[in-house]
Design a protein around this motif. Structure first.
Motif, PDB file in Angstrom:
ATOM      1  N   LYS A 170       0.750   5.279  -1.821  1.00 28.70           N
ATOM      2  CA  LYS A 170       0.291   6.603  -1.097  1.00 28.70           C
ATOM      3  C   LYS A 170       1.261   7.660  -1.370  1.00 28.70           C
ATOM      4  O   LYS A 170       1.079   8.745  -1.708  1.00 28.70           O
ATOM      5  CB  LYS A 170       0.271   6.197   0.407  1.00 28.70           C
ATOM      6  CG  LYS A 170      -1.055   5.556   0.696  1.00 28.70           C
ATOM      7  CD  LYS A 170      -1.153   5.646   2.416  1.00 28.70           C
ATOM      8  CE  LYS A 170      -2.493   5.108   3.057  1.00 28.70           C
ATOM      9  NZ  LYS A 170      -3.470   6.161   2.772  1.00 28.70           N
ATOM     10  N   LYS A 203       0.970  -1.333  -0.082  1.00 28.60           N
ATOM     11  CA  LYS A 203       0.074  -0.054  -0.082  1.00 28.60           C
ATOM     12  C   LYS A 203       0.720   1.309   0.043  1.00 28.60           C
ATOM     13  O   LYS A 203       0.340   2.310  -0.805  1.00 28.60           O
ATOM     14  CB  LYS A 203      -0.928  -0.081   1.433  1.00 28.60           C
ATOM     15  CG  LYS A 203      -1.758   1.051   1.354  1.00 28.60           C
ATOM     16  CD  LYS A 203      -3.049   0.934   0.466  1.00 28.60           C
ATOM     17  CE  LYS A 203      -3.960   2.175   0.740  1.00 28.60           C
ATOM     18  NZ  LYS A 203      -5.070   2.181  -0.267  1.00 28.60           N
ATOM     19  N   PHE A 204       2.110   1.299   0.660  1.00 34.32           N
ATOM     20  CA  PHE A 204       2.905   2.456   0.775  1.00 34.32           C
ATOM     21  C   PHE A 204       3.240   3.094  -0.430  1.00 34.32           C
ATOM     22  O   PHE A 204       2.939   4.213  -0.648  1.00 34.32           O
ATOM     23  CB  PHE A 204       4.181   2.113   1.628  1.00 34.32           C
ATOM     24  CG  PHE A 204       4.825   3.319   2.247  1.00 34.32           C
ATOM     25  CD1 PHE A 204       4.374   4.121   3.209  1.00 34.32           C
ATOM     26  CD2 PHE A 204       5.948   3.820   1.472  1.00 34.32           C
ATOM     27  CE1 PHE A 204       5.050   5.099   3.594  1.00 34.32           C
ATOM     28  CE2 PHE A 204       6.530   4.858   1.925  1.00 34.32           C
ATOM     29  CZ  PHE A 204       6.093   5.568   2.875  1.00 34.32           C
ATOM     30  N   MET A 247       0.827   8.506   5.556  1.00 36.97           N
ATOM     31  CA  MET A 247       1.902   7.801   5.307  1.00 36.97           C
ATOM     32  C   MET A 247       2.569   7.394   6.644  1.00 36.97           C
ATOM     33  O   MET A 247       3.143   6.171   6.787  1.00 36.97           O
ATOM     34  CB  MET A 247       3.104   8.364   4.317  1.00 36.97           C
ATOM     35  CG  MET A 247       2.345   8.524   2.887  1.00 36.97           C
ATOM     36  SD  MET A 247       3.337   9.393   1.893  1.00 36.97           S
ATOM     37  CE  MET A 247       4.713   8.458   1.496  1.00 36.97           C
ATOM     38  N   LEU A 270       0.699   4.613   8.441  1.00 37.92           N
ATOM     39  CA  LEU A 270       1.012   3.267   7.740  1.00 37.92           C
ATOM     40  C   LEU A 270       2.188   3.013   8.210  1.00 37.92           C
ATOM     41  O   LEU A 270       2.273   1.651   8.738  1.00 37.92           O
ATOM     42  CB  LEU A 270       0.780   3.579   6.464  1.00 37.92           C
ATOM     43  CG  LEU A 270       0.543   2.446   5.525  1.00 37.92           C
ATOM     44  CD1 LEU A 270      -0.876   1.727   5.967  1.00 37.92           C
ATOM     45  CD2 LEU A 270       0.466   2.744   3.980  1.00 37.92           C
ATOM     46  N   ILE A 271       3.167   3.829   8.574  1.00 34.66           N
ATOM     47  CA  ILE A 271       4.344   3.155   8.822  1.00 34.66           C
ATOM     48  C   ILE A 271       4.429   2.968  10.539  1.00 34.66           C
ATOM     49  O   ILE A 271       5.078   1.656  10.904  1.00 34.66           O
ATOM     50  CB  ILE A 271       5.755   4.316   8.717  1.00 34.66           C
ATOM     51  CG1 ILE A 271       5.871   4.760   7.291  1.00 34.66           C
ATOM     52  CG2 ILE A 271       6.879   3.902   9.408  1.00 34.66           C
ATOM     53  CD1 ILE A 271       6.816   5.660   6.911  1.00 34.66           C
TER      54      ILE A 271
END
Length: 176
Positions: A46, A42-43, A69, A72-73
């Motif tokens: 984004k 996914k990253f 982001m 997400l991390i």
């Protein structure tokens, strides 16, 4: 030193079954590795969206994209922490002798410390989500923002209580 206690075959078999049952968790950790892979996939999408709107988007939108982001991390970090320390604490020891990429916290997280780290990570993730909602405040009703603040504060209080309980437990004789 006490002599070893003799146990019957039924008791020995039951103890073996109980100790072996911890391996039922191994597929769960493999599942979390797959979840981590989904987050990794996914990253870049984004990142690509951020790069596409970097020049034309308003600053607030860029900040929201960056926060997304970072969020997400942080979720990926949380998953890694659960995979490694959960496996180490509840399934089997991971041999890292002679390996140069050993994590500084590896082998030091017991169940109580893991709960505190998880709670702290959840508070950090919740903080990012709350900041995102505040930056988009025009899109939300005040009642919804208020509810999000209350939920965030519940996470904060829970993390503080877990930390306090762990401190009390570790200060008693025989505590971890």
């Amino acid at each position: 030193m006490e002599p070893a206690k003799k146990v019957g075959p039924l008791e020995a078999g039951l103890e073996w079954l109980i100790m072996s049952s911890r391996w039922l968790q191994a597929p769960l950790y493999v599942g979390l590795i797959i979840v981590l892979g989904v987050v990794v996939v996914k990253f870049p999408f984004k990142l690509w969206e951020l790069m596409k709107k970097a020049v034309t988007a308003p600053e607030t939108d860029l900040v929201l994209a960056v926060l997304s982001m970072v969020d997400l991390i942080m979720v990926a970090n949380l998953v890694v922490m659960v995979i490694i320390s959960g496996y180490e604490n509840f399934v089997s020891h991971i041999d890292t002798e002679g390996k140069s990429d050993r994590l500084s916290w590896f082998g030091k997280l017991d169940a109580g410390s893991l709960k505190i780290k998880l709670a702290s990570s959840i508070v950090a993730i919740s903080s990012i989500h709350l900041l995102q909602r505040f930056l988009e405040a025009g899109d939300f009703e005040n009642a919804k923002l208020y509810a999000l603040v209350v939920m965030h504060m519940a996470f904060v209080v829970s993390a503080l209580m877990l930390t306090y309980i762990d401190k009390i437990a570790s200060s008693k004789p025989g505590g971890h």
